[in-house]
Design a protein around this motif. Structure first.
Motif, PDB file in Angstrom:
ATOM      1  N   ILE A  66       0.834  -1.207   0.000  1.00  0.00           N
ATOM      2  CA  ILE A  66       0.000   0.000   0.000  1.00  0.00           C
ATOM      3  C   ILE A  66       0.869   1.257   0.000  1.00  0.00           C
ATOM      4  CG2 ILE A  66      -0.260   0.057   2.526  1.00  0.00           C
ATOM      5  CD1 ILE A  66      -2.788   1.180  -0.187  1.00  0.00           C
ATOM      6  N   PHE A  67       1.986   1.226   0.709  1.00  0.00           N
ATOM      7  CA  PHE A  67       2.899   2.376   0.700  1.00  0.00           C
ATOM      8  C   PHE A  67       3.399   2.620  -0.722  1.00  0.00           C
ATOM      9  CE2 PHE A  67       6.628   4.924   1.301  1.00  0.00           C
ATOM     10  CZ  PHE A  67       6.446   5.614   2.490  1.00  0.00           C
ATOM     11  N   GLU A  68       3.820   1.542  -1.388  1.00  0.00           N
ATOM     12  CA  GLU A  68       4.341   1.681  -2.751  1.00  0.00           C
ATOM     13  C   GLU A  68       3.256   2.129  -3.718  1.00  0.00           C
ATOM     14  OE1 GLU A  68       7.827   1.167  -3.876  1.00  0.00           O
ATOM     15  OE2 GLU A  68       7.613   1.833  -1.806  1.00  0.00           O
ATOM     16  N   ASP A  69       2.032   1.675  -3.498  1.00  0.00           N
ATOM     17  CA  ASP A  69       0.940   2.078  -4.370  1.00  0.00           C
ATOM     18  C   ASP A  69       0.689   3.575  -4.259  1.00  0.00           C
ATOM     19  OD1 ASP A  69      -1.201   1.521  -6.224  1.00  0.00           O
ATOM     20  OD2 ASP A  69      -2.585   1.807  -4.558  1.00  0.00           O
ATOM     21  N   ILE A  70       0.744   4.103  -3.037  1.00  0.00           N
ATOM     22  CA  ILE A  70       0.540   5.543  -2.846  1.00  0.00           C
ATOM     23  C   ILE A  70       1.651   6.334  -3.532  1.00  0.00           C
ATOM     24  CG2 ILE A  70       0.421   7.397  -1.133  1.00  0.00           C
ATOM     25  CD1 ILE A  70      -0.785   5.252   0.783  1.00  0.00           C
ATOM     26  N   VAL A  71       2.897   5.877  -3.384  1.00  0.00           N
ATOM     27  CA  VAL A  71       4.013   6.550  -4.054  1.00  0.00           C
ATOM     28  C   VAL A  71       3.778   6.592  -5.559  1.00  0.00           C
ATOM     29  CG1 VAL A  71       6.466   6.361  -4.640  1.00  0.00           C
ATOM     30  CG2 VAL A  71       5.725   6.050  -2.263  1.00  0.00           C
ATOM     31  N   GLU A  72       3.327   5.462  -6.122  1.00  0.00           N
ATOM     32  CA  GLU A  72       3.088   5.412  -7.559  1.00  0.00           C
ATOM     33  C   GLU A  72       1.945   6.340  -7.961  1.00  0.00           C
ATOM     34  OE1 GLU A  72       3.250   4.772 -11.491  1.00  0.00           O
ATOM     35  OE2 GLU A  72       4.756   4.248  -9.967  1.00  0.00           O
ATOM     36  N   LEU A 345      -6.059  10.136  -6.065  1.00  0.00           N
ATOM     37  CA  LEU A 345      -5.041   9.088  -6.110  1.00  0.00           C
ATOM     38  C   LEU A 345      -5.510   7.827  -6.824  1.00  0.00           C
ATOM     39  CD1 LEU A 345      -3.533   9.444  -2.513  1.00  0.00           C
ATOM     40  CD2 LEU A 345      -2.614  10.330  -4.660  1.00  0.00           C
ATOM     41  N   TRP A 346      -6.759   7.425  -6.597  1.00  0.00           N
ATOM     42  CA  TRP A 346      -7.226   6.155  -7.145  1.00  0.00           C
ATOM     43  C   TRP A 346      -8.362   6.297  -8.140  1.00  0.00           C
ATOM     44  CZ3 TRP A 346      -5.911   6.328  -1.827  1.00  0.00           C
ATOM     45  CH2 TRP A 346      -4.774   5.590  -1.493  1.00  0.00           C
ATOM     46  N   GLY A 347      -8.774   7.520  -8.398  1.00  0.00           N
ATOM     47  CA  GLY A 347      -9.833   7.742  -9.367  1.00  0.00           C
ATOM     48  C   GLY A 347      -9.276   8.336 -10.648  1.00  0.00           C
ATOM     49  N   ASN A 348      -9.985   9.312 -11.192  1.00  0.00           N
ATOM     50  CA  ASN A 348      -9.575   9.986 -12.425  1.00  0.00           C
ATOM     51  C   ASN A 348      -8.954  11.327 -12.054  1.00  0.00           C
ATOM     52  OD1 ASN A 348      -9.189  10.920 -14.983  1.00  0.00           O
ATOM     53  ND2 ASN A 348     -11.355  10.978 -15.546  1.00  0.00           N
ATOM     54  N   ALA A 349      -7.637  11.346 -11.958  1.00  0.00           N
ATOM     55  CA  ALA A 349      -6.938  12.552 -11.509  1.00  0.00           C
ATOM     56  C   ALA A 349      -6.864  13.624 -12.589  1.00  0.00           C
ATOM     57  CB  ALA A 349      -5.533  12.191 -11.030  1.00  0.00           C
ATOM     58  N   ASP A 350      -7.001  13.233 -13.845  1.00  0.00           N
ATOM     59  CA  ASP A 350      -6.785  14.181 -14.950  1.00  0.00           C
ATOM     60  C   ASP A 350      -7.680  15.420 -14.846  1.00  0.00           C
ATOM     61  OD1 ASP A 350      -5.953  15.339 -17.300  1.00  0.00           O
ATOM     62  OD2 ASP A 350      -5.913  13.467 -18.409  1.00  0.00           O
ATOM     63  N   PRO A 351      -9.002  15.273 -14.731  1.00  0.00           N
ATOM     64  CA  PRO A 351      -9.831  16.486 -14.643  1.00  0.00           C
ATOM     65  C   PRO A 351      -9.624  17.263 -13.348  1.00  0.00           C
ATOM     66  CG  PRO A 351     -11.164  14.510 -14.315  1.00  0.00           C
ATOM     67  CD  PRO A 351      -9.815  14.048 -14.777  1.00  0.00           C
ATOM     68  N   ILE A 352      -9.238  16.563 -12.269  1.00  0.00           N
ATOM     69  CA  ILE A 352      -8.990  17.258 -11.009  1.00  0.00           C
ATOM     70  C   ILE A 352      -7.789  18.182 -11.151  1.00  0.00           C
ATOM     71  CG2 ILE A 352      -8.400  16.954  -8.573  1.00  0.00           C
ATOM     72  CD1 ILE A 352      -9.793  14.236  -8.683  1.00  0.00           C
ATOM     73  N   ILE A 353      -6.719  17.671 -11.753  1.00  0.00           N
ATOM     74  CA  ILE A 353      -5.523  18.483 -11.987  1.00  0.00           C
ATOM     75  C   ILE A 353      -5.844  19.618 -12.953  1.00  0.00           C
ATOM     76  CG2 ILE A 353      -3.190  18.492 -12.932  1.00  0.00           C
ATOM     77  CD1 ILE A 353      -3.281  17.065 -10.292  1.00  0.00           C
ATOM     78  N   ALA A 354      -6.588  19.297 -14.018  1.00  0.00           N
ATOM     79  CA  ALA A 354      -6.935  20.323 -15.012  1.00  0.00           C
ATOM     80  C   ALA A 354      -7.739  21.453 -14.388  1.00  0.00           C
ATOM     81  CB  ALA A 354      -7.708  19.683 -16.168  1.00  0.00           C
ATOM     82  N   ASP A 355      -8.721  21.100 -13.549  1.00  0.00           N
ATOM     83  CA  ASP A 355      -9.529  22.129 -12.885  1.00  0.00           C
ATOM     84  C   ASP A 355      -8.669  22.962 -11.942  1.00  0.00           C
ATOM     85  OD1 ASP A 355     -11.765  21.280 -14.207  1.00  0.00           O
ATOM     86  OD2 ASP A 355     -12.595  20.156 -12.516  1.00  0.00           O
TER      87      ASP A 355
END
Length: 364
Positions: A66-72, A345-355
Motif C-alpha cells: 500500500i505504501f508503494e501504491d501511494i508513491v506510484e 489518487l485512485w480515481g480519475n486525476a486528470d480532470p482534477i488536476i486540469a480544474d
C-alpha cells in the motif's frame, strides 16, 4: 517554537508567491487531526501496521504494497501536473560516476551526508583474512557493536550513491553542447542516499525524489521555479494536507556553512513546502524549490545558446515524506481517507488536476 501550520498557509511575506498564497487562503479547510501523544510514535504505528518494515537500522525501511501504491499514485499525479512542461524524461540508477560527484562540489558542502561505494580488492590471502574477521563477529548479539576489521581491504569503486535526483543531469547536459534558445527541461526520478540516521520516519537514509529541472537563462529558470511553487502548493492542497511555504537553506557543513546558508537565505534561493509529519512543532520539508543561479552551469560549463553560462533551478518532490504526511493526517486506513483525496489518487486525476490549474489561471 514553530506553531503548527494551518492548511495552505504561508509564513514568509517576502516570498514571490502571491498567487499561491491567494489560492492557499481561499481553499476549504482540510481535516486536521488533533495532535496527541501518538504523533511522537508515528514510526512505531506505521511499523506495527506493516506499512513500514523495520530493518533494524535507523532510517532504512522496507515498504508495504500500500505504501508503494501511494508513491506510484503520487508520481502519476505529479506527471499530470507537469505534462505541459514537455520535459525530457530521464531515469538513472541510485548511483553516479564518482568523477561527476567530485566535480559537483557536494563534498565541499555536505561531506557528512555523502555515501561512497566500496568493494573487495584483495587477493586469496586477503579473502582468507576477510573470512576470519567475519567469523569472529557473526555470532555477536544484535545490540552489541561489531568490529569492521573485515572491511580493511575494501577499496573505493568509481561509483557513489546519488545524493539528489538532479545530479546526473548536469554533466549530461554539458556534454550535449550549447542549449537551444528556450533552454531545456528535464524530468528525473531516483532513489537517493544521505547519511543521517534518525528515528524520524521523515528522515530516511534511502528515499525517492521526483524532480523537474530547468536549465536556461535566469528569467527562464526563475519563472519555472515560481510556476512550481504554485503547482506544488496546488498538489498538496488537493491532498488536503496542512502546509506552509518558508524560506530555507541547505544543511551546509562546518563553521563556514553558516555563512553559506545565510547567503542562500538572503538571496532567497531555496523555499520549502513544509507539512507536519512526525511532530506538529517541527514540520517536514516535503517539497523544495531551488534556484542554483549559475553554480552548476559554471561547474560543468553548461552554456546557453548565446554562449553565456546557464542558470538552473529544480523542484523536488519527496515521495516518502509526502506519503508519510498522508498517513499522518488521514490515518493508516486508506479506505477511510477523504473522498476527494481518494479520487485524486485512485480515481480519475486528470480532470482534477486540469480544474486546479484552470483555477490558478493556467491551462492543463
Amino acid at each position: 517554537m514553530r506553531s503548527a501550520p494551518q492548511p495552505g498557509t504561508y509564513n514568509d511575506m517576502n516570498m514571490p508567491t502571491e498567487q499561491a498564497a491567494i489560492m492557499a487562503e481561499a481553499q476549504s479547510q482540510a481535516t486536521q487531526a488533533s495532535y496527541d501523544k501518538s504523533d511522537l510514535t508515528l514510526r512505531d504505528r506505521l511499523i506495527e501496521a506493516g506499512i513500514l518494515i523495520d530493518t533494524g537500522e535507523d532510517g532504512l525501511y522496507g515498504r508495504s504494497a500500500i505504501f508503494e501504491d501511494i508513491v506510484e499514485r503520487l508520481n502519476q499525479a505529479i506527471t499530470l501536473l507537469g505534462a505541459d512542461q514537455h520535459a525530457e524524461v530521464l531515469r538513472f540508477p541510485p548511483a553516479m560516476r564518482r568523477r561527476d560527484f567530485e566535480d559537483s562540489e557536494y563534498l565541499k558542502s555536505f561531506p557528512n551526508l555523502a555515501g561512497t561505494i566500496h568493494s573487495f580488492a584483495g587477493n586469496d590471502r586477503g579473502h582468507h583474512r576477510l573470512l576470519e574477521a567475519l567469523d569472529k563477529i557473526v555470532h555477536i548479539g544484535e545490540g552489541e557493536e561489531r568490529s569492521d576489521e573485515w572491511m580493511d581491504q575494501q577499496k573505493p569503486t568509481r561509483l557513489v550513491l546519488t545524493p539528489a535526483a538532479c545530479y546526473p543531469i548536469y554533466p549530461l547536459v554539458a556534454k550535449r553542447g550549447n542549449l537551444a534558445k528556450d533552454g531545456a527541461t528535464f524530468d528525473a526520478f531516483s532513489y537517493c542516499f544521505r547519511h543521517e540516521p534518525s528515528i524520524d520516519p521523515g528522515r530516511m537514509q534511502m528515499f525517492r525524489m521526483r524532480e523537474y529541472i530547468r536549465v536556461g537563462s535566469p528569467e527562464q529558470v526563475m519563472a519555472f521555479r515560481q510556476k512550481w511553487i504554485e503547482r506544488g502548493s496546488l498538489l498538496v492542497r488537493l491532498l488536503q494536507l496542512p502546509f506552509e511555504i518558508d524560506l530555507a537553506n541547505d544543511p551546509f557543513f562546518g563553521r563556514g556553512g553558516k555563512i553559506v546558508a545565510d547567503s542562500q537565505r538572503a538571496q532567497q534561493l531555496k523555499f520549502e513546502l513544509l507539512v507536519p509529519v512526525a511532530t506538529p512543532d517541527r514540520p517536514t520539508a516535503c517539497l523544495s524549490f531551488n534556484y542554483h543561479m549559475e553554480h552548476f552551469g559554471e561547474l560543468w560549463n553548461i552554456r546557453q545558446a548565446d554562449d553565456s553560462v546557464a542558470h538552473t533551478a529544480c523542484v523536488g518532490f519527496g515521495m516518502e515524506r509526502t506519503t508519510l504526511a498522508l498517513f499522518r493526517h488521514h490515518g493508516l486506513d486508506v479506505k477511510a481517507w477523504p473522498a476527494p483525496v481518494r479520487e485524486l489518487l485512485w480515481g480519475n486525476a486528470d480532470p482534477i488536476i486540469a480544474d486546479g490549474l484552470a483555477n490558478m489561471g493556467e491551462e492543463a
